[in-house]
Design an enzyme around this catalytic site. Structure first.
Site, PDB file in Angstrom:
ATOM      1  N   LYS A 188      -2.210  -1.592  -3.887  1.00  0.00           N
ATOM      2  CA  LYS A 188      -3.046  -0.397  -3.832  1.00  0.00           C
ATOM      3  C   LYS A 188      -2.185   0.850  -3.893  1.00  0.00           C
ATOM      4  CE  LYS A 188      -6.060   1.913  -0.624  1.00  0.00           C
ATOM      5  NZ  LYS A 188      -6.435   2.032   0.746  1.00  0.00           N
ATOM      6  N   LYS A 237       0.857  -1.186   0.000  1.00  0.00           N
ATOM      7  CA  LYS A 237       0.000   0.000   0.000  1.00  0.00           C
ATOM      8  C   LYS A 237       0.888   1.229   0.000  1.00  0.00           C
ATOM      9  CE  LYS A 237      -3.619   2.442   2.453  1.00  0.00           C
ATOM     10  NZ  LYS A 237      -4.680   2.382   3.458  1.00  0.00           N
TER      11      LYS A 237
END
Ligand code: PBG
Length: 338
Positions: free
Chosen positions: A260, A205
């Site tokens: 992400k 992330k």
């Protein structure tokens, strides 16, 4: 042309356009296809009854109350979407520095999980583990001496995970990027008898500006006050480090991993899938959604077509599934054969 691979053939004997000539032969040679079962629908929940409140920076996305969410969840299930991921907009007065509301067994997320599982038992429910929807400062963890501390935060995240598992959540998705949280949460869940609850790790992330509209939707942007999350989320320029993050999470017991944001990070998705070969997901984040929608609204491109294309490209890049705000619309279009 000596070092050209032989399978390429040569013009005019080989014409790649032959296979593209008709719809049926394009279908026959298709390498990847998007299906409703590839989608996890990301949704925002708010307090109240019968509430549908549009998120201004995400056209077509609403924050809805728990009762409305249960109805929409049934619709999603009927369209063949396997799971939803629930994010709360916690009322400001319930936020504090340590994010205690995350541990309230009757908080918005827990209410939503119970309502959705009661209405649609066959729909998977994914819950984020991180403190940002609950903290007055908008950071994902506890702040001590101006720093988001790791181990003390992990301790709270374990309790948050248990709270959500007790409400009936099927998949715990830690999005906090603390070190060691997957192992700690796995152990805590197992000890509490939740060994069947799956872990989808937000492994890679990145500290991304593409999360902007999400922070607006859950009301953490004002609280963050221009602050960033670079002491725990990854540097957008790094790629080897993503593999280390994923390796740790697998080692610690992740059942699935996630990359992400999505679209600017397709190379990471591809590397992770090729290196580890485990169920790998990608999050088409709020900013990706907003920019395609906004360009569509201005008539600069076909926004809906662009969203469908982006979702298909995630599959081509190696995703087993995609978290997206557009899941319902995509599923409807797929059903209609568009
Ligand atoms: C919370 C969280 C964020 C997103 C998902 N979980 C925001 C953040 O890390 O600041 C972003 C999702 C999106 O932009 O669509 N930790």
């Amino acid at each position: 042309m000596a070092d050209q691979p032989t399978f390429l053939g040569a013009f005019p004997d080989t014409r790649l356009r032959r296979n593209r000539r008709d719809a049926w032969s394009r279908e026959l040679v298709a390498e990847n296809r998007l299906r409703a079962s590839d989608l996890i629908w990301t949704v925002f929940v708010r307090e109240g009854l019968g509430e549908i409140e549009p998120v201004v920076s995400m056209p077509g996305v609403d924050r809805v109350s728990v009762d409305v969410l249960a109805e929409r969840a049934a619709e999603a299930h009927a369209l063949g979407i396997p799971a939803i991921a629930v994010f709360p907009k916690t009322p400001q007065e319930l936020k504090n520095a340590d994010g205690d509301e995350a541990l309230n067994s009757d908080n918005l997320v827990c209410q939503a999980v119970r309502a959705v599982k009661a209405a649609v038992p066959g729909l998977g429910v994914v819950c984020d583990v991180a403190l940002d929807p609950y903290t007055s400062h908008g950071q994902d963890g506890l702040i001590r001496d101006g720093y988001v501390v790791n181990d003390e935060t992990v301790h709270v995240l374990c309790r948050q995970a248990i709270n959500q598992a007790e409400a009936g959540c099927d998949v715990i998705a830690p999005s906090d990027m603390m070190d060691g949280r997957i192992g700690a949460i796995r152990t805590t869940l197992d000890e509490a008898g939740y060994e069947h609850v799956r872990l989808m790790a937000y492994s890679a992330k990145y500290a991304s500006v593409f999360y902007g509209p999400f922070r607006d939707a859950v009301g953490s942007d004002g609280n963050l006050g221009g602050g960033d999350k670079r002491t725990y989320q990854m540097d957008p320029g790094n790629t080897d480090e993503a593999l280390r993050e994923v390796a740790f999470d697998i080692d610690e017991g992740a059942d699935m991993v996630m990359i992400k944001p999505g679209m600017p990070y397709l190379d990471i998705l591809r590397r992770v899938k090729e290196t580890f070969g485990l169920p790998t997901y990608v999050y088409q984040v709020s900013g990706e959604y907003a920019m395609l929608k906004a360009a569509g609204e201005r008539g600069w491109l076909d926004g809906d077509g662009a969203l469908m294309e982006a979702l298909l490209c995630f599959k081509r890049a190696g995703a087993d599934g995609i978290l997206t705000y557009w899941a319902m619309e995509a599923a409807k279009r797929l059903k209609a054969g568009q």
